[in-house]
Design a protein around this motif. Structure first.
Motif, PDB file in Angstrom:
ATOM      1  N   CYS A   1       0.848  -1.199   0.000  1.00 25.10           N
ATOM      2  CA  CYS A   1       0.000   0.000   0.000  1.00 25.10           C
ATOM      3  C   CYS A   1       0.880   1.244   0.000  1.00 25.10           C
ATOM      4  O   CYS A   1       1.759   1.390   0.855  1.00 25.10           O
ATOM      5  CB  CYS A   1      -0.903   0.019   1.229  1.00 25.10           C
TER       6      CYS A   1
ATOM      7  N   LYS B   1       0.888   5.402  -0.145  1.00 28.00           N
ATOM      8  CA  LYS B   1       0.113   6.639  -0.043  1.00 28.00           C
ATOM      9  C   LYS B   1       0.890   7.791  -0.667  1.00 28.00           C
ATOM     10  O   LYS B   1       2.106   7.908  -0.457  1.00 28.00           O
ATOM     11  CB  LYS B   1      -0.187   6.976   1.421  1.00 28.00           C
TER      12      LYS B   1
ATOM     13  N   ASP C   1       6.475   4.210   2.943  1.00 28.25           N
ATOM     14  CA  ASP C   1       6.025   3.287   1.895  1.00 28.25           C
ATOM     15  C   ASP C   1       7.163   2.938   0.946  1.00 28.25           C
ATOM     16  O   ASP C   1       7.171   1.858   0.355  1.00 28.25           O
ATOM     17  CB  ASP C   1       4.833   3.882   1.146  1.00 28.25           C
TER      18      ASP C   1
ATOM     19  N   MET D   1      -4.856   4.415  -2.792  1.00 23.92           N
ATOM     20  CA  MET D   1      -6.172   5.064  -2.795  1.00 23.92           C
ATOM     21  C   MET D   1      -5.900   6.554  -2.812  1.00 23.92           C
ATOM     22  O   MET D   1      -5.198   7.069  -1.937  1.00 23.92           O
ATOM     23  CB  MET D   1      -6.972   4.703  -1.546  1.00 23.92           C
TER      24      MET D   1
ATOM     25  N   SER E   1     -11.923  10.666   3.574  1.00 24.03           N
ATOM     26  CA  SER E   1     -11.919   9.346   4.218  1.00 24.03           C
ATOM     27  C   SER E   1     -11.002   9.355   5.426  1.00 24.03           C
ATOM     28  O   SER E   1      -9.852   9.761   5.337  1.00 24.03           O
ATOM     29  CB  SER E   1     -11.423   8.277   3.242  1.00 24.03           C
ATOM     30  N   ASP E   2     -11.514   8.875   6.553  1.00 24.41           N
ATOM     31  CA  ASP E   2     -10.622   8.719   7.699  1.00 24.41           C
ATOM     32  C   ASP E   2      -9.984   7.340   7.626  1.00 24.41           C
ATOM     33  O   ASP E   2     -10.166   6.615   6.644  1.00 24.41           O
ATOM     34  CB  ASP E   2     -11.371   8.950   9.019  1.00 24.41           C
ATOM     35  N   THR E   3      -9.249   6.942   8.641  1.00 25.82           N
ATOM     36  CA  THR E   3      -8.509   5.678   8.536  1.00 25.82           C
ATOM     37  C   THR E   3      -9.438   4.486   8.440  1.00 25.82           C
ATOM     38  O   THR E   3      -9.107   3.498   7.790  1.00 25.82           O
ATOM     39  CB  THR E   3      -7.585   5.510   9.756  1.00 25.82           C
TER      40      THR E   3
ATOM     41  N   THR F   1     -10.588   4.444   4.886  1.00 23.25           N
ATOM     42  CA  THR F   1      -9.443   4.068   4.051  1.00 23.25           C
ATOM     43  C   THR F   1      -9.196   2.564   4.129  1.00 23.25           C
ATOM     44  O   THR F   1      -8.998   1.904   3.107  1.00 23.25           O
ATOM     45  CB  THR F   1      -8.190   4.844   4.504  1.00 23.25           C
TER      46      THR F   1
ATOM     47  N   GLY G   1       3.451   1.083   5.032  1.00 22.09           N
ATOM     48  CA  GLY G   1       4.415   1.823   5.836  1.00 22.09           C
ATOM     49  C   GLY G   1       3.865   1.896   7.258  1.00 22.09           C
ATOM     50  O   GLY G   1       2.660   1.677   7.474  1.00 22.09           O
TER      51      GLY G   1
ATOM     52  N   SER H   1       1.965   7.520   7.855  1.00 23.51           N
ATOM     53  CA  SER H   1       2.097   8.445   6.721  1.00 23.51           C
ATOM     54  C   SER H   1       2.713   9.752   7.218  1.00 23.51           C
ATOM     55  O   SER H   1       2.659  10.063   8.407  1.00 23.51           O
ATOM     56  CB  SER H   1       0.724   8.732   6.117  1.00 23.51           C
TER      57      SER H   1
ATOM     58  N   THR I   1      -1.388   8.751  11.555  1.00 25.06           N
ATOM     59  CA  THR I   1      -2.110   8.091  12.651  1.00 25.06           C
ATOM     60  C   THR I   1      -1.570   6.688  12.907  1.00 25.06           C
ATOM     61  O   THR I   1      -1.791   6.139  13.985  1.00 25.06           O
ATOM     62  CB  THR I   1      -3.609   7.941  12.299  1.00 25.06           C
ATOM     63  N   ALA I   2      -0.902   6.058  11.955  1.00 30.70           N
ATOM     64  CA  ALA I   2      -0.451   4.660  12.061  1.00 30.70           C
ATOM     65  C   ALA I   2      -1.629   3.726  12.339  1.00 30.70           C
ATOM     66  O   ALA I   2      -1.467   2.645  12.901  1.00 30.70           O
ATOM     67  CB  ALA I   2       0.627   4.517  13.144  1.00 30.70           C
ATOM     68  N   GLN I   3      -2.818   4.149  11.941  1.00 27.03           N
ATOM     69  CA  GLN I   3      -4.018   3.348  12.203  1.00 27.03           C
ATOM     70  C   GLN I   3      -4.405   2.461  11.026  1.00 27.03           C
ATOM     71  O   GLN I   3      -5.128   1.478  11.192  1.00 27.03           O
ATOM     72  CB  GLN I   3      -5.203   4.268  12.488  1.00 27.03           C
ATOM     73  N   THR I   4      -3.967   2.848   9.800  1.00 32.71           N
ATOM     74  CA  THR I   4      -4.508   2.152   8.627  1.00 32.71           C
ATOM     75  C   THR I   4      -4.162   0.674   8.610  1.00 32.71           C
ATOM     76  O   THR I   4      -5.022  -0.169   8.338  1.00 32.71           O
ATOM     77  CB  THR I   4      -4.004   2.841   7.346  1.00 32.71           C
TER      78      THR I   4
HETATM   79  C1  LIG Z   1      -3.630  16.353   9.131  1.00 27.20           C
HETATM   80  C2  LIG Z   1      -4.484  15.119   9.045  1.00 27.20           C
HETATM   81  C3  LIG Z   1      -4.966  14.550  10.199  1.00 27.20           C
HETATM   82  C4  LIG Z   1      -5.748  13.404  10.099  1.00 27.20           C
HETATM   83  N1  LIG Z   1      -6.191  12.869  11.264  1.00 27.20           N
HETATM   84  C5  LIG Z   1      -6.938  11.746  11.193  1.00 27.20           C
HETATM   85  C6  LIG Z   1      -7.388  11.116  12.392  1.00 27.20           C
HETATM   86  O1  LIG Z   1      -7.093  11.570  13.496  1.00 27.20           O
HETATM   87  N2  LIG Z   1      -8.130  10.016  12.300  1.00 27.20           N
HETATM   88  C7  LIG Z   1      -8.443   9.479  11.103  1.00 27.20           C
HETATM   89  O2  LIG Z   1      -9.103   8.456  11.084  1.00 27.20           O
HETATM   90  N3  LIG Z   1      -8.018  10.027   9.922  1.00 27.20           N
HETATM   91  C8  LIG Z   1      -7.277  11.145   9.961  1.00 27.20           C
HETATM   92  N4  LIG Z   1      -6.849  11.720   8.808  1.00 27.20           N
HETATM   93  C9  LIG Z   1      -7.203  11.103   7.538  1.00 27.20           C
HETATM   94  C10 LIG Z   1      -6.160  10.069   7.204  1.00 27.20           C
HETATM   95  O3  LIG Z   1      -5.022  10.740   6.849  1.00 27.20           O
HETATM   96  C11 LIG Z   1      -6.575   9.261   6.044  1.00 27.20           C
HETATM   97  O4  LIG Z   1      -7.593   8.478   6.396  1.00 27.20           O
HETATM   98  C12 LIG Z   1      -5.488   8.356   5.478  1.00 27.20           C
HETATM   99  O5  LIG Z   1      -5.905   7.816   4.291  1.00 27.20           O
HETATM  100  C13 LIG Z   1      -4.974   7.281   6.396  1.00 27.20           C
HETATM  101  O6  LIG Z   1      -4.460   7.731   7.560  1.00 27.20           O
HETATM  102  P1  LIG Z   1      -2.959   8.218   7.784  1.00 27.20           P
HETATM  103  O7  LIG Z   1      -2.587   9.251   6.814  1.00 27.20           O
HETATM  104  O8  LIG Z   1      -2.846   8.564   9.211  1.00 27.20           O
HETATM  105  O9  LIG Z   1      -2.111   6.921   7.451  1.00 27.20           O
HETATM  106  P2  LIG Z   1      -1.318   5.931   8.425  1.00 27.20           P
HETATM  107  O10 LIG Z   1      -2.285   5.035   9.100  1.00 27.20           O
HETATM  108  O11 LIG Z   1      -0.340   6.675   9.280  1.00 27.20           O
HETATM  109  O12 LIG Z   1      -0.530   5.169   7.230  1.00 27.20           O
HETATM  110  C14 LIG Z   1       0.026   3.949   7.420  1.00 27.20           C
HETATM  111  C15 LIG Z   1       0.189   3.306   6.074  1.00 27.20           C
HETATM  112  O13 LIG Z   1      -1.091   2.954   5.524  1.00 27.20           O
HETATM  113  C16 LIG Z   1      -1.027   3.008   4.094  1.00 27.20           C
HETATM  114  N5  LIG Z   1      -1.986   4.016   3.615  1.00 27.20           N
HETATM  115  C17 LIG Z   1      -2.572   5.046   4.295  1.00 27.20           C
HETATM  116  N6  LIG Z   1      -3.384   5.756   3.478  1.00 27.20           N
HETATM  117  C18 LIG Z   1      -3.306   5.151   2.255  1.00 27.20           C
HETATM  118  C19 LIG Z   1      -3.880   5.422   0.983  1.00 27.20           C
HETATM  119  N7  LIG Z   1      -4.717   6.447   0.804  1.00 27.20           N
HETATM  120  N8  LIG Z   1      -3.550   4.611  -0.072  1.00 27.20           N
HETATM  121  C20 LIG Z   1      -2.698   3.565   0.089  1.00 27.20           C
HETATM  122  N9  LIG Z   1      -2.102   3.258   1.278  1.00 27.20           N
HETATM  123  C21 LIG Z   1      -2.402   4.044   2.336  1.00 27.20           C
HETATM  124  C22 LIG Z   1       0.404   3.437   3.729  1.00 27.20           C
HETATM  125  O14 LIG Z   1       1.197   2.294   3.505  1.00 27.20           O
HETATM  126  C23 LIG Z   1       0.851   4.166   4.995  1.00 27.20           C
HETATM  127  O15 LIG Z   1       2.245   4.159   5.188  1.00 27.20           O
HETATM  128  C24 LIG Z   1      -6.052  12.831   8.852  1.00 27.20           C
HETATM  129  C25 LIG Z   1      -5.551  13.406   7.694  1.00 27.20           C
HETATM  130  C26 LIG Z   1      -4.768  14.527   7.808  1.00 27.20           C
HETATM  131  C27 LIG Z   1      -4.171  15.086   6.560  1.00 27.20           C
END
Ligand SMILES: Cc1cc2nc3c(=O)[nH]c(=O)nc-3n(C[C@H](O)[C@H](O)[C@H](O)COP(=O)(O)OP(=O)(O)OC[C@H]3O[C@@H](n4cnc5c(N)ncnc54)[C@H](O)[C@@H]3O)c2cc1C
Length: 262
Positions: free
Chosen positions: A6, A8, A38, A61, A92-94, A97, A117, A120, A125-128
Protein backbone atom coordinates in the motif's frame (compact mmCIF):
# COMPACT_ATOMS: atom_id res chain seq x y z
CA UNK A 1 1.64 -15.53 -4.58
CA UNK A 2 0.82 -11.85 -4.82
CA UNK A 3 2.54 -9.40 -2.45
CA UNK A 4 0.52 -6.16 -2.21
CA UNK A 5 2.19 -2.96 -0.98
CA UNK A 6 0.00 0.00 0.00
CA UNK A 7 1.45 3.27 -1.19
CA UNK A 8 0.11 6.64 -0.04
CA UNK A 9 0.83 9.82 -1.97
CA UNK A 10 1.56 12.63 0.49
CA UNK A 11 2.30 16.33 0.02
CA UNK A 12 6.02 16.93 -0.64
CA UNK A 13 6.13 19.51 2.12
CA UNK A 14 4.43 19.97 5.49
CA UNK A 15 3.65 23.60 4.60
CA UNK A 16 0.38 22.69 2.91
CA UNK A 17 -2.82 24.45 3.84
CA UNK A 18 -6.05 22.94 5.05
CA UNK A 19 -9.27 24.06 3.42
CA UNK A 20 -10.90 26.37 6.03
CA UNK A 21 -14.43 25.02 5.36
CA UNK A 22 -13.86 21.27 4.81
CA UNK A 23 -10.72 20.86 6.94
CA UNK A 24 -9.29 18.80 4.05
CA UNK A 25 -5.64 19.11 3.05
CA UNK A 26 -5.33 21.32 -0.06
CA UNK A 27 -3.38 18.50 -1.77
CA UNK A 28 -3.48 20.17 -5.21
CA UNK A 29 -1.31 23.02 -3.93
CA UNK A 30 1.91 21.03 -3.72
CA UNK A 31 3.62 18.13 -5.53
CA UNK A 32 2.66 14.68 -4.26
CA UNK A 33 5.40 12.19 -3.41
CA UNK A 34 5.48 8.58 -2.25
CA UNK A 35 5.24 8.47 1.56
CA UNK A 36 8.75 7.72 2.89
CA UNK A 37 7.67 4.74 5.02
CA UNK A 38 6.03 3.29 1.90
CA UNK A 39 9.31 3.49 0.01
CA UNK A 40 10.69 1.26 2.78
CA UNK A 41 7.65 -1.01 2.39
CA UNK A 42 8.30 -1.23 -1.37
CA UNK A 43 11.93 -2.14 -0.65
CA UNK A 44 10.90 -4.96 1.70
CA UNK A 45 8.55 -6.30 -0.98
CA UNK A 46 11.40 -6.36 -3.50
CA UNK A 47 13.65 -8.20 -1.02
CA UNK A 48 10.93 -10.80 -0.30
CA UNK A 49 10.38 -11.40 -4.03
CA UNK A 50 14.12 -11.73 -4.63
CA UNK A 51 14.29 -14.37 -1.86
CA UNK A 52 10.98 -16.24 -2.27
CA UNK A 53 9.54 -15.22 -5.64
CA UNK A 54 6.01 -13.90 -6.12
CA UNK A 55 4.28 -11.10 -8.01
CA UNK A 56 4.57 -7.53 -6.72
CA UNK A 57 1.50 -5.27 -6.73
CA UNK A 58 1.41 -1.60 -5.63
CA UNK A 59 -1.97 -0.34 -4.37
CA UNK A 60 -2.97 3.28 -3.75
CA UNK A 61 -6.17 5.06 -2.80
CA UNK A 62 -6.10 8.67 -3.91
CA UNK A 63 -6.96 11.35 -6.47
CA UNK A 64 -6.29 10.57 -10.16
CA UNK A 65 -2.85 12.23 -9.92
CA UNK A 66 -1.78 9.59 -7.39
CA UNK A 67 -1.01 7.26 -10.30
CA UNK A 68 2.40 8.99 -10.24
CA UNK A 69 3.11 7.32 -6.91
CA UNK A 70 2.31 3.94 -8.49
CA UNK A 71 4.54 4.69 -11.49
CA UNK A 72 7.42 5.10 -9.04
CA UNK A 73 6.67 1.67 -7.57
CA UNK A 74 6.59 0.15 -11.06
CA UNK A 75 9.89 1.91 -11.84
CA UNK A 76 11.69 0.16 -8.95
CA UNK A 77 10.47 -3.25 -10.14
CA UNK A 78 6.83 -3.74 -9.15
CA UNK A 79 4.82 -5.77 -11.66
CA UNK A 80 1.39 -4.09 -11.50
CA UNK A 81 -0.29 -1.01 -10.03
CA UNK A 82 -3.87 -0.44 -8.84
CA UNK A 83 -5.28 3.00 -8.10
CA UNK A 84 -8.61 3.32 -6.29
CA UNK A 85 -9.88 6.74 -7.25
CA UNK A 86 -13.37 8.17 -6.80
CA UNK A 87 -14.73 11.61 -5.90
CA UNK A 88 -16.62 9.94 -3.04
CA UNK A 89 -13.31 9.10 -1.32
CA UNK A 90 -12.62 12.69 -0.25
CA UNK A 91 -12.37 13.06 3.53
CA UNK A 92 -11.92 9.35 4.22
CA UNK A 93 -10.62 8.72 7.70
CA UNK A 94 -8.51 5.68 8.54
CA UNK A 95 -11.56 3.48 9.00
CA UNK A 96 -12.93 4.35 5.57
CA UNK A 97 -9.44 4.07 4.05
CA UNK A 98 -9.05 0.57 5.51
CA UNK A 99 -12.50 -0.46 4.20
CA UNK A 100 -11.59 0.62 0.68
CA UNK A 101 -8.08 -0.89 0.70
CA UNK A 102 -9.48 -4.17 2.09
CA UNK A 103 -12.07 -4.34 -0.71
CA UNK A 104 -9.29 -3.80 -3.25
CA UNK A 105 -7.14 -6.56 -1.69
CA UNK A 106 -10.10 -8.97 -1.73
CA UNK A 107 -10.54 -8.25 -5.48
CA UNK A 108 -6.94 -9.41 -6.12
CA UNK A 109 -6.18 -13.15 -6.44
CA UNK A 110 -3.86 -15.19 -4.22
CA UNK A 111 -2.73 -12.41 -1.88
CA UNK A 112 -0.19 -13.79 0.61
CA UNK A 113 1.11 -10.54 2.11
CA UNK A 114 -0.15 -6.97 2.46
CA UNK A 115 2.62 -4.52 3.36
CA UNK A 116 2.19 -0.91 4.47
CA UNK A 117 4.42 1.82 5.84
CA UNK A 118 4.27 2.26 9.62
CA UNK A 119 2.74 5.75 9.28
CA UNK A 120 2.10 8.45 6.72
CA UNK A 121 3.88 11.79 6.67
CA UNK A 122 0.60 13.80 6.71
CA UNK A 123 -2.13 12.05 8.77
CA UNK A 124 0.53 10.04 10.69
CA UNK A 125 -2.11 8.09 12.65
CA UNK A 126 -0.45 4.66 12.06
CA UNK A 127 -4.02 3.35 12.20
CA UNK A 128 -4.51 2.15 8.63
CA UNK A 129 -2.48 -1.06 8.82
CA UNK A 130 -4.15 -2.49 11.97
CA UNK A 131 -7.58 -1.48 10.67
CA UNK A 132 -6.80 -3.11 7.32
CA UNK A 133 -5.71 -6.33 9.06
CA UNK A 134 -8.93 -6.26 11.10
CA UNK A 135 -11.06 -5.70 7.98
CA UNK A 136 -9.32 -8.60 6.17
CA UNK A 137 -9.21 -10.89 9.22
CA UNK A 138 -5.43 -11.28 8.72
CA UNK A 139 -2.77 -11.44 11.48
CA UNK A 140 -0.61 -8.34 11.66
CA UNK A 141 3.04 -7.60 12.52
CA UNK A 142 3.88 -3.92 13.06
CA UNK A 143 7.09 -1.91 12.90
CA UNK A 144 8.91 -4.54 10.84
CA UNK A 145 12.63 -4.11 10.16
CA UNK A 146 13.30 -7.40 8.31
CA UNK A 147 11.15 -10.31 7.09
CA UNK A 148 11.43 -13.67 5.32
CA UNK A 149 8.86 -16.04 3.86
CA UNK A 150 9.06 -19.83 4.06
CA UNK A 151 6.10 -21.58 2.56
CA UNK A 152 3.06 -20.17 4.37
CA UNK A 153 5.03 -18.79 7.30
CA UNK A 154 6.25 -15.25 7.66
CA UNK A 155 9.18 -14.57 10.03
CA UNK A 156 9.81 -10.96 10.92
CA UNK A 157 12.09 -8.86 13.11
CA UNK A 158 10.24 -5.89 14.59
CA UNK A 159 10.96 -2.91 16.78
CA UNK A 160 9.69 -3.67 20.27
CA UNK A 161 9.97 -1.35 23.27
CA UNK A 162 13.75 -0.71 23.53
CA UNK A 163 14.46 -4.14 22.00
CA UNK A 164 13.97 -6.10 18.78
CA UNK A 165 11.53 -9.02 18.63
CA UNK A 166 11.35 -11.96 16.27
CA UNK A 167 7.77 -12.81 15.34
CA UNK A 168 6.25 -15.51 13.15
CA UNK A 169 2.79 -15.52 11.58
CA UNK A 170 0.87 -17.62 9.05
CA UNK A 171 0.17 -16.00 5.69
CA UNK A 172 -1.87 -14.22 4.47
CA UNK A 173 -0.78 -11.46 6.85
CA UNK A 174 -0.41 -7.67 7.08
CA UNK A 175 2.94 -6.01 7.89
CA UNK A 176 3.71 -2.39 8.64
CA UNK A 177 7.30 -1.41 7.89
CA UNK A 178 9.57 0.76 10.05
CA UNK A 179 11.88 3.49 8.77
CA UNK A 180 14.68 1.42 10.38
CA UNK A 181 14.31 -1.18 7.61
CA UNK A 182 16.43 -1.47 4.43
CA UNK A 183 17.35 1.69 2.48
CA UNK A 184 14.86 2.27 -0.36
CA UNK A 185 16.34 2.08 -3.87
CA UNK A 186 15.96 4.92 -6.34
CA UNK A 187 14.43 4.11 -9.73
CA UNK A 188 16.91 4.17 -12.63
CA UNK A 189 16.20 5.36 -16.19
CA UNK A 190 15.62 1.80 -17.47
CA UNK A 191 13.17 1.18 -14.65
CA UNK A 192 11.27 4.38 -15.46
CA UNK A 193 11.01 3.40 -19.13
CA UNK A 194 9.79 -0.13 -18.31
CA UNK A 195 7.25 1.31 -15.82
CA UNK A 196 5.46 3.14 -18.65
CA UNK A 197 4.58 -0.24 -20.22
CA UNK A 198 3.50 -2.02 -17.04
CA UNK A 199 -0.23 -2.44 -16.23
CA UNK A 200 -1.77 0.29 -14.06
CA UNK A 201 -5.49 -0.19 -13.41
CA UNK A 202 -7.88 2.38 -11.92
CA UNK A 203 -10.84 1.18 -9.88
CA UNK A 204 -13.85 3.20 -8.68
CA UNK A 205 -15.81 2.42 -5.52
CA UNK A 206 -18.43 0.67 -7.67
CA UNK A 207 -15.69 -1.57 -9.17
CA UNK A 208 -15.01 -2.69 -5.58
CA UNK A 209 -18.68 -3.26 -4.84
CA UNK A 210 -18.69 -0.38 -2.34
CA UNK A 211 -21.23 2.43 -2.08
CA UNK A 212 -20.35 6.11 -1.49
CA UNK A 213 -21.80 5.74 2.04
CA UNK A 214 -18.96 3.35 2.89
CA UNK A 215 -16.16 5.82 2.11
CA UNK A 216 -15.28 9.49 2.27
CA UNK A 217 -16.79 11.68 4.98
CA UNK A 218 -20.02 9.62 4.79
CA UNK A 219 -18.11 6.45 5.67
CA UNK A 220 -15.91 8.06 8.32
CA UNK A 221 -16.58 8.35 12.03
CA UNK A 222 -13.88 11.03 12.51
CA UNK A 223 -13.12 14.20 10.58
CA UNK A 224 -10.50 16.85 10.86
CA UNK A 225 -12.25 20.07 11.98
CA UNK A 226 -9.18 22.21 12.29
CA UNK A 227 -5.44 21.92 11.83
CA UNK A 228 -3.06 24.51 13.15
CA UNK A 229 0.49 24.87 14.37
CA UNK A 230 0.50 24.85 18.19
CA UNK A 231 1.67 28.13 19.79
CA UNK A 232 5.33 28.12 20.65
CA UNK A 233 5.61 27.67 24.42
CA UNK A 234 7.62 30.24 26.38
CA UNK A 235 11.18 29.02 26.84
CA UNK A 236 11.76 27.57 30.31
CA UNK A 237 14.05 29.41 32.72
CA UNK A 238 16.77 27.68 34.78
CA UNK A 239 17.00 29.01 38.30
CA UNK A 240 20.18 28.63 40.36
CA UNK A 241 21.00 29.41 43.97
CA UNK A 242 20.50 28.03 47.47
CA UNK A 243 17.27 26.31 48.40
CA UNK A 244 16.01 29.50 50.08
CA UNK A 245 16.98 31.64 47.07
CA UNK A 246 15.31 29.15 44.69
CA UNK A 247 12.12 29.13 46.77
CA UNK A 248 12.03 32.93 46.83
CA UNK A 249 12.70 33.18 43.08
CA UNK A 250 9.84 30.72 42.43
CA UNK A 251 7.43 32.62 44.70
CA UNK A 252 8.34 35.91 42.96
CA UNK A 253 7.65 34.49 39.52
CA UNK A 254 4.38 32.81 40.52
CA UNK A 255 3.25 36.04 42.18
CA UNK A 256 4.24 38.06 39.09
CA UNK A 257 1.97 35.79 37.03
CA UNK A 258 -0.83 36.20 39.66
CA UNK A 259 -0.79 32.46 40.24
CA UNK A 260 -0.34 32.97 43.98
CA UNK A 261 -0.95 35.82 46.39
CA UNK A 262 1.92 36.90 48.67
C1 LIG B 1 -3.63 16.35 9.13
C2 LIG B 1 -4.48 15.12 9.05
C3 LIG B 1 -4.97 14.55 10.20
C4 LIG B 1 -5.75 13.40 10.10
N1 LIG B 1 -6.19 12.87 11.26
C5 LIG B 1 -6.94 11.75 11.19
C6 LIG B 1 -7.39 11.12 12.39
O1 LIG B 1 -7.09 11.57 13.50
N2 LIG B 1 -8.13 10.02 12.30
C7 LIG B 1 -8.44 9.48 11.10
O2 LIG B 1 -9.10 8.46 11.08
N3 LIG B 1 -8.02 10.03 9.92
C8 LIG B 1 -7.28 11.14 9.96
N4 LIG B 1 -6.85 11.72 8.81
C9 LIG B 1 -7.20 11.10 7.54
C10 LIG B 1 -6.16 10.07 7.20
O3 LIG B 1 -5.02 10.74 6.85
C11 LIG B 1 -6.58 9.26 6.04
O4 LIG B 1 -7.59 8.48 6.40
C12 LIG B 1 -5.49 8.36 5.48
O5 LIG B 1 -5.91 7.82 4.29
C13 LIG B 1 -4.97 7.28 6.40
O6 LIG B 1 -4.46 7.73 7.56
P1 LIG B 1 -2.96 8.22 7.78
O7 LIG B 1 -2.59 9.25 6.81
O8 LIG B 1 -2.85 8.56 9.21
O9 LIG B 1 -2.11 6.92 7.45
P2 LIG B 1 -1.32 5.93 8.42
O10 LIG B 1 -2.28 5.04 9.10
O11 LIG B 1 -0.34 6.68 9.28
O12 LIG B 1 -0.53 5.17 7.23
C14 LIG B 1 0.03 3.95 7.42
C15 LIG B 1 0.19 3.31 6.07
O13 LIG B 1 -1.09 2.95 5.52
C16 LIG B 1 -1.03 3.01 4.09
N5 LIG B 1 -1.99 4.02 3.61
C17 LIG B 1 -2.57 5.05 4.30
N6 LIG B 1 -3.38 5.76 3.48
C18 LIG B 1 -3.31 5.15 2.25
C19 LIG B 1 -3.88 5.42 0.98
N7 LIG B 1 -4.72 6.45 0.80
N8 LIG B 1 -3.55 4.61 -0.07
C20 LIG B 1 -2.70 3.57 0.09
N9 LIG B 1 -2.10 3.26 1.28
C21 LIG B 1 -2.40 4.04 2.34
C22 LIG B 1 0.40 3.44 3.73
O14 LIG B 1 1.20 2.29 3.51
C23 LIG B 1 0.85 4.17 5.00
O15 LIG B 1 2.25 4.16 5.19
C24 LIG B 1 -6.05 12.83 8.85
C25 LIG B 1 -5.55 13.41 7.69
C26 LIG B 1 -4.77 14.53 7.81
C27 LIG B 1 -4.17 15.09 6.56
Amino acid sequence: MNIVVCVKQVPETANVGLDRDSGYVRRGEVKGVVNLADRHALELGLALKAAAGGNLIALCMGPTGADQALRQALAVGYDEGYLVSDAALAGSDTGATATVLAAAVRKLPDVGLVITGEFSADGATAQTAPRLAEALGFPMVSSVVEATLEGNTLSATRNGDARREQVAAPTPAVLSVSLDSGKPRIPNAMGVMKAAKKPLTTWSLADLGLSPEQAGQAGSCTWVTRSYKPEKREKGETLTGSAAELAQALVDRLARKNLIEV
